[in-house]
Design a protein around this motif. Structure first.
Motif, PDB file in Angstrom:
ATOM      1  N   ALA A  15       6.333   9.932   3.270  1.00  0.00           N
ATOM      2  CA  ALA A  15       5.458  10.528   4.282  1.00  0.00           C
ATOM      3  C   ALA A  15       4.196   9.695   4.467  1.00  0.00           C
ATOM      4  O   ALA A  15       3.739   9.486   5.609  1.00  0.00           O
ATOM      5  CB  ALA A  15       5.099  11.960   3.878  1.00  0.00           C
ATOM      6  N   ALA A  16       3.633   9.198   3.372  1.00  0.00           N
ATOM      7  CA  ALA A  16       2.426   8.375   3.460  1.00  0.00           C
ATOM      8  C   ALA A  16       2.693   7.072   4.218  1.00  0.00           C
ATOM      9  O   ALA A  16       1.806   6.545   4.895  1.00  0.00           O
ATOM     10  CB  ALA A  16       1.887   8.082   2.063  1.00  0.00           C
ATOM     11  N   LEU A  17       3.912   6.561   4.111  1.00  0.00           N
ATOM     12  CA  LEU A  17       4.277   5.351   4.841  1.00  0.00           C
ATOM     13  C   LEU A  17       4.583   5.638   6.308  1.00  0.00           C
ATOM     14  O   LEU A  17       4.771   4.708   7.100  1.00  0.00           O
ATOM     15  CB  LEU A  17       5.507   4.695   4.192  1.00  0.00           C
ATOM     16  CG  LEU A  17       5.287   4.041   2.825  1.00  0.00           C
ATOM     17  CD1 LEU A  17       6.615   3.648   2.200  1.00  0.00           C
ATOM     18  CD2 LEU A  17       4.371   2.815   2.944  1.00  0.00           C
ATOM     19  N   SER A  62       9.749  -1.445  -1.452  1.00  0.00           N
ATOM     20  CA  SER A  62      10.771  -1.942  -0.524  1.00  0.00           C
ATOM     21  C   SER A  62      10.655  -1.265   0.836  1.00  0.00           C
ATOM     22  O   SER A  62      10.735  -1.925   1.887  1.00  0.00           O
ATOM     23  CB  SER A  62      12.171  -1.701  -1.105  1.00  0.00           C
ATOM     24  OG  SER A  62      12.376  -2.437  -2.298  1.00  0.00           O
ATOM     25  N   LEU A  63      10.475   0.050   0.831  1.00  0.00           N
ATOM     26  CA  LEU A  63      10.423   0.798   2.087  1.00  0.00           C
ATOM     27  C   LEU A  63       9.202   0.450   2.927  1.00  0.00           C
ATOM     28  O   LEU A  63       9.212   0.657   4.152  1.00  0.00           O
ATOM     29  CB  LEU A  63      10.440   2.297   1.801  1.00  0.00           C
ATOM     30  CG  LEU A  63      11.723   2.850   1.182  1.00  0.00           C
ATOM     31  CD1 LEU A  63      11.536   4.321   0.820  1.00  0.00           C
ATOM     32  CD2 LEU A  63      12.912   2.679   2.119  1.00  0.00           C
ATOM     33  N   ALA A  64       8.160  -0.098   2.307  1.00  0.00           N
ATOM     34  CA  ALA A  64       6.933  -0.419   3.041  1.00  0.00           C
ATOM     35  C   ALA A  64       7.166  -1.451   4.140  1.00  0.00           C
ATOM     36  O   ALA A  64       6.397  -1.516   5.105  1.00  0.00           O
ATOM     37  CB  ALA A  64       5.857  -0.920   2.070  1.00  0.00           C
ATOM     38  N   ILE A  65       8.239  -2.254   4.028  1.00  0.00           N
ATOM     39  CA  ILE A  65       8.476  -3.271   5.059  1.00  0.00           C
ATOM     40  C   ILE A  65       9.462  -2.781   6.127  1.00  0.00           C
ATOM     41  O   ILE A  65       9.749  -3.515   7.088  1.00  0.00           O
ATOM     42  CB  ILE A  65       8.972  -4.602   4.463  1.00  0.00           C
ATOM     43  CG1 ILE A  65      10.408  -4.497   3.950  1.00  0.00           C
ATOM     44  CG2 ILE A  65       8.025  -5.090   3.369  1.00  0.00           C
ATOM     45  CD1 ILE A  65      11.047  -5.855   3.684  1.00  0.00           C
ATOM     46  N   LEU A  66       9.968  -1.562   6.003  1.00  0.00           N
ATOM     47  CA  LEU A  66      10.986  -1.071   6.927  1.00  0.00           C
ATOM     48  C   LEU A  66      10.559  -1.167   8.400  1.00  0.00           C
ATOM     49  O   LEU A  66      11.383  -1.529   9.250  1.00  0.00           O
ATOM     50  CB  LEU A  66      11.365   0.374   6.576  1.00  0.00           C
ATOM     51  CG  LEU A  66      12.472   1.009   7.413  1.00  0.00           C
ATOM     52  CD1 LEU A  66      13.774   0.227   7.282  1.00  0.00           C
ATOM     53  CD2 LEU A  66      12.691   2.458   6.998  1.00  0.00           C
TER      54      LEU A  66
END
Length: 210
Positions: A15-17, A62-66
């Protein structure tokens, strides 16, 4: 840490991302982490052993670059135990993903993870980057090598309109002048990974069409 606490941590981080994941993706991400933890006891796949740290440093990192991933095909070079490739494949299914690593133990784990998690369109190959065939719309590499070495070894794998996403810690200002001819830095983004105090940066590269 109980599974419910890890799920809460992961859901808060997602959610924060600002990400919206497919149904069931959070559970599959947690299943991947649990599988990694089990194999790590025998195969030493990651130095990060605390479950909560794995959620932060592996899954959320990893998800931060999605938001920057694009195209129908992705190659994750030097993927290790599948980072960022497996979290990206779970979070955004539908593209063809090739996980590349030269370490046989890690590739055995990757193949078991693909089977156990039923990751469609995902393959793992034991290979040096220099020997991988084909071209890809998106290439990811996490703490893999200098920008100059990455592109020297694997630059030919980037499709003409493709994007290369190089994950770094500190801002790699000293590496930028070493980007070889034929490639250009499109952007450098500071990433805020929930729960992680350490700095993270993403270097976005493409082919130089000038």
């Amino acid at each position: 840490m109980p599974t419910t606490a890890l799920q809460d941590q992961l859901e808060r981080g997602v959610a924060a991302l600002g990400l919206a994941l497919p149904a069931g993706a959070v559970q599959r991400l947690l299943d991947y982490r649990a599988l990694l933890e089990r194999w790590n006891a025998a195969y030493n796949l990651t130095a990060v052993r605390d479950p909560a740290e794995q959620v932060t440093r592996h899954l959320l990192d990893s998800l931060a670059i999605l938001p920057y991933v694009q195209g129908d095909t992705l190659a994750d070079l030097g993927t290790g135990p599948g980072l960022p490739g497996i979290p990206l494949a779970i979070a955004a299914p539908g593209r063809q993903v090739l996980l590349v690593d030269s370490n046989g133990k890690k590739v055995r784990f990757l193949r078991e993870a693909i089977r156990a998690l039923k990751l469609e369109g995902v393959q793992a190959v034991q290979s040096r980057v220099e020997d991988v065939p084909g071209q890809f719309d998106c290439i990811t590499a996490r703490a893999f090598a200098s920008l100059a070495d990455m592109l020297a070894w694997g630059g030919r794998l980037l499709a003409p309109r493709g994007v290369w996403l190089a994950m770094k810690g500190q801002a790699p200002d000293e590496e930028l002048p070493g980007v070889p001819a034929g490639f250009a830095v499109r952007a450098v983004h500071a990433l805020a990974v929930p729960g992680l105090a350490a700095r993270r940066h993403l270097v976005v590269l493409g082919r130089d069409t000038a």
